[in-house]
Design a protein around this motif. Structure first.
Motif, short mmCIF file in Angstrom:
data_model
loop_
_atom_site.label_atom_id
_atom_site.label_comp_id
_atom_site.label_asym_id
_atom_site.label_seq_id
_atom_site.Cartn_x
_atom_site.Cartn_y
_atom_site.Cartn_z
N LEU A 78 -27.22 -17.44 -58.37
CA LEU A 78 -27.41 -16.06 -58.83
C LEU A 78 -28.80 -15.59 -58.41
O LEU A 78 -29.80 -16.21 -58.75
CB LEU A 78 -27.27 -16.01 -60.35
CG LEU A 78 -26.94 -14.67 -61.00
CD1 LEU A 78 -25.58 -14.16 -60.53
CD2 LEU A 78 -26.95 -14.82 -62.52
N PRO A 79 -28.90 -14.50 -57.65
CA PRO A 79 -30.21 -14.03 -57.20
C PRO A 79 -31.10 -13.62 -58.36
O PRO A 79 -30.63 -13.05 -59.35
CB PRO A 79 -29.88 -12.82 -56.32
CG PRO A 79 -28.44 -12.97 -55.97
CD PRO A 79 -27.80 -13.68 -57.12
N THR A 80 -32.40 -13.91 -58.24
CA THR A 80 -33.36 -13.57 -59.28
C THR A 80 -34.53 -12.80 -58.65
O THR A 80 -34.97 -13.13 -57.56
CB THR A 80 -33.88 -14.84 -59.97
OG1 THR A 80 -34.23 -15.81 -58.97
CG2 THR A 80 -32.86 -15.43 -60.90
N VAL A 81 -35.01 -11.81 -59.39
CA VAL A 81 -36.08 -10.93 -58.90
C VAL A 81 -37.29 -11.05 -59.81
O VAL A 81 -37.20 -10.84 -61.02
CB VAL A 81 -35.62 -9.46 -58.87
CG1 VAL A 81 -36.71 -8.57 -58.28
CG2 VAL A 81 -34.31 -9.32 -58.11
N SER A 82 -38.45 -11.40 -59.22
CA SER A 82 -39.68 -11.51 -59.97
C SER A 82 -40.39 -10.16 -59.95
O SER A 82 -40.94 -9.73 -58.94
CB SER A 82 -40.60 -12.57 -59.35
OG SER A 82 -41.84 -12.61 -60.00
N LEU A 83 -40.37 -9.47 -61.09
CA LEU A 83 -41.00 -8.16 -61.21
C LEU A 83 -42.51 -8.31 -61.41
O LEU A 83 -42.96 -9.17 -62.17
CB LEU A 83 -40.40 -7.38 -62.37
CG LEU A 83 -38.90 -7.05 -62.25
CD1 LEU A 83 -38.39 -6.44 -63.55
CD2 LEU A 83 -38.63 -6.13 -61.07
N THR A 84 -43.27 -7.47 -60.71
CA THR A 84 -44.72 -7.56 -60.76
C THR A 84 -45.33 -6.17 -60.79
O THR A 84 -45.00 -5.33 -59.96
CB THR A 84 -45.27 -8.31 -59.52
OG1 THR A 84 -44.49 -9.48 -59.28
CG2 THR A 84 -46.72 -8.70 -59.72
N GLN A 85 -46.23 -5.97 -61.73
CA GLN A 85 -46.90 -4.68 -61.84
C GLN A 85 -48.26 -4.67 -61.15
O GLN A 85 -48.73 -3.63 -60.68
CB GLN A 85 -47.08 -4.30 -63.31
CG GLN A 85 -47.57 -2.89 -63.53
CD GLN A 85 -47.47 -2.46 -64.98
OE1 GLN A 85 -47.13 -3.26 -65.85
NE2 GLN A 85 -47.75 -1.21 -65.24
N PHE A 86 -48.90 -5.85 -61.08
CA PHE A 86 -50.22 -5.96 -60.48
C PHE A 86 -50.23 -7.07 -59.44
O PHE A 86 -49.43 -8.01 -59.50
CB PHE A 86 -51.26 -6.24 -61.55
CG PHE A 86 -51.28 -5.23 -62.66
CD1 PHE A 86 -51.79 -3.96 -62.45
CD2 PHE A 86 -50.75 -5.54 -63.91
CE1 PHE A 86 -51.79 -3.01 -63.47
CE2 PHE A 86 -50.76 -4.60 -64.94
CZ PHE A 86 -51.28 -3.33 -64.71
N PRO A 137 -42.10 -5.84 -56.56
CA PRO A 137 -43.38 -5.19 -56.83
C PRO A 137 -43.21 -3.74 -57.28
O PRO A 137 -42.23 -3.08 -56.94
CB PRO A 137 -44.08 -5.25 -55.47
CG PRO A 137 -42.96 -5.19 -54.48
CD PRO A 137 -41.84 -5.98 -55.12
N SER A 138 -44.20 -3.25 -58.02
CA SER A 138 -44.22 -1.85 -58.40
C SER A 138 -44.58 -0.99 -57.21
O SER A 138 -45.18 -1.47 -56.23
CB SER A 138 -45.25 -1.63 -59.51
OG SER A 138 -46.57 -1.85 -59.00
N ILE A 139 -44.24 0.29 -57.28
CA ILE A 139 -44.61 1.20 -56.20
C ILE A 139 -46.12 1.30 -56.07
O ILE A 139 -46.65 1.53 -54.98
CB ILE A 139 -43.97 2.59 -56.40
CG1 ILE A 139 -44.22 3.48 -55.19
CG2 ILE A 139 -44.46 3.24 -57.67
CD1 ILE A 139 -43.68 2.95 -53.87
N ARG A 140 -46.84 1.07 -57.18
CA ARG A 140 -48.31 1.10 -57.11
C ARG A 140 -48.83 0.01 -56.18
O ARG A 140 -49.78 0.23 -55.41
CB ARG A 140 -48.87 0.91 -58.53
CG ARG A 140 -50.38 1.00 -58.57
CD ARG A 140 -50.89 1.09 -59.99
NE ARG A 140 -52.34 1.25 -59.95
CZ ARG A 140 -53.18 0.45 -60.58
NH1 ARG A 140 -52.73 -0.54 -61.27
NH2 ARG A 140 -54.47 0.66 -60.51
#
Length: 259
Positions: free
Chosen positions: A173-181, A200-203
Motif C-alpha cells: 500500500l503506497p504511503t506518503v510522508s507529508l512535510t510542512q517544513f 511537501p507543502s507548496i511552501r
C-alpha cells in the motif's frame, strides 16, 4: 489531480456534497482526513474538534457517530449577505461523512477514482486508527494491491510512526510522508522508513525547489499540497511533480488543459 477534502472551495469540506462535486469536476483522486470516533468509526473530519466545520462542539474522539450524525457540517459554507446557505441538494450531503460511505461512493463511480487518506495525529487512539483503516480497506478489497503502482489508495500522514505501522501491515500500500517544513532528511532526498512518496507543502516547493529536484533524483514520487494558485500549478508542472492536491479541482484541470 487530487481534490483536497473534495471540491472544498465550492462545497463544505469533507462532505458528500464536496466529494460528489469533485468527481463531477473530473478529479482523478479524492483526499480526506480520518479520525476515530469514541465508538470506533472512521469519519472524514480534519480538525481534532468539530467546532470550526459544524454547528456542534467537542472533540471527534469523545463523540460517538450518533452524536456527530446530529450535526450540520455545511451551513457555514457559502452564506450570502442575508446569511442564507446554498442548497447542497441531498439532505444528507452535509452530514458527517464516514470513510465507509466515501469508499462506497468511489466504488459506485463509473470511472477509476483514487483515494488519498490522511491519518491525523496525535490521537488518543494510538495505532487503532491505522488498524481500523486497514480493516475497512480490506473489506473493500483495497488493502493489498498486487504492487504499489496498481493501488487505488494511498495513506498519508505527518506521523512517521503512522506510516511505519501501515507499511508493516500492508507492504504494497503506497504511503506518503507529508512535510510542512524542510528537514535535513528531506534536503538529502530521504524519506522516513515506511514512506514511499514525498508530500511537501507548496511552501517548500516555492522556497526550496532544489529540495524537490533532489527528491526526484532520489527516485521518489512527489505529491504537493495544497496547490490553488495558477502560478503554483505552473511551478509544480515545471518541476515535474507527480501529484497536485488542490481545493480547486475544476480550475486546476482547466489550467492543465484537461477540461
Amino acid at each position: 489531480m487530487v481534490a483536497h477534502r473534495g471540491a472544498s472551495e465550492d462545497a463544505p469540506e469533507h462532505t458528500l456534497a464536496a466529494y460528489v462535486k469533485a468527481i463531477e469536476d473530473g478529479a482523478d483522486a479524492l483526499e480526506c482526513d480520518v479520525r476515530l470516533t469514541a465508538d470506533g468509526h472512521l469519519v472524514c473530519v480534519h480538525d481534532r474538534r468539530v467546532n470550526r466545520t459544524s454547528n456542534g462542539r467537542g472533540a471527534v474522539s469523545a463523540l460517538e457517530l450518533a452524536d456527530l450524525a446530529t450535526l450540520d457540517f455545511g451551513t457555514w459554507k457559502g452564506r450570502d449577505e442575508a446569511g442564507e446557505s446554498p442548497d447542497w441538494g441531498d439532505p444528507g450531503a452535509t452530514s458527517v461523512l464516514t470513510l465507509e460511505r466515501l469508499l462506497e461512493l468511489v466504488a459506485d463511480t463509473d470511472r477509476r477514482i483514487e483515494l488519498a487518506i490522511e491519518t491525523k495525529h496525535p490521537t488518543r487512539w494510538a495505532g487503532q486508527v491505522e488498524d481500523k483503516l486497514l480493516q475497512l480497506l480490506d473489506r473493500f478489497g483495497l488493502a493489498a494491491p498486487a504492487a504499489p503502482e496498481e493501488s487505488a489508495v494511498r495513506v498519508m500522514s505527518f506521523s512517521a510512526r503512522s506510516l511505519h505501522r501501515v507499511a508493516e501491515a500492508a507492504p504494497t500500500l503506497p504511503t506518503v510522508s507529508l512535510t510542512q517544513f524542510v528537514t535535513p532528511r528531506l534536503r538529502d532526498g530521504r524519506l522516513p522508513a515506511g514512506a514511499r512518496i514525498a508530500g511537501p507543502s507548496i511552501r517548500i516547493v516555492r522556497h526550496h525547489p532544489a529540495v524537490i529536484l533532489r527528491l526526484r533524483q532520489a527516485g521518489h514520487q512527489i505529491h504537493v499540497w495544497t496547490v490553488d494558485e495558477p502560478e503554483d500549478v505552473e511551478l509544480c508542472v515545471r518541476l515535474g511533480v507527480d501529484g497536485i492536491i488542490t481545493n480547486r479541482p475544476k480550475q486546476v484541470l482547466t489550467q492543465l488543459g484537461r477540461l
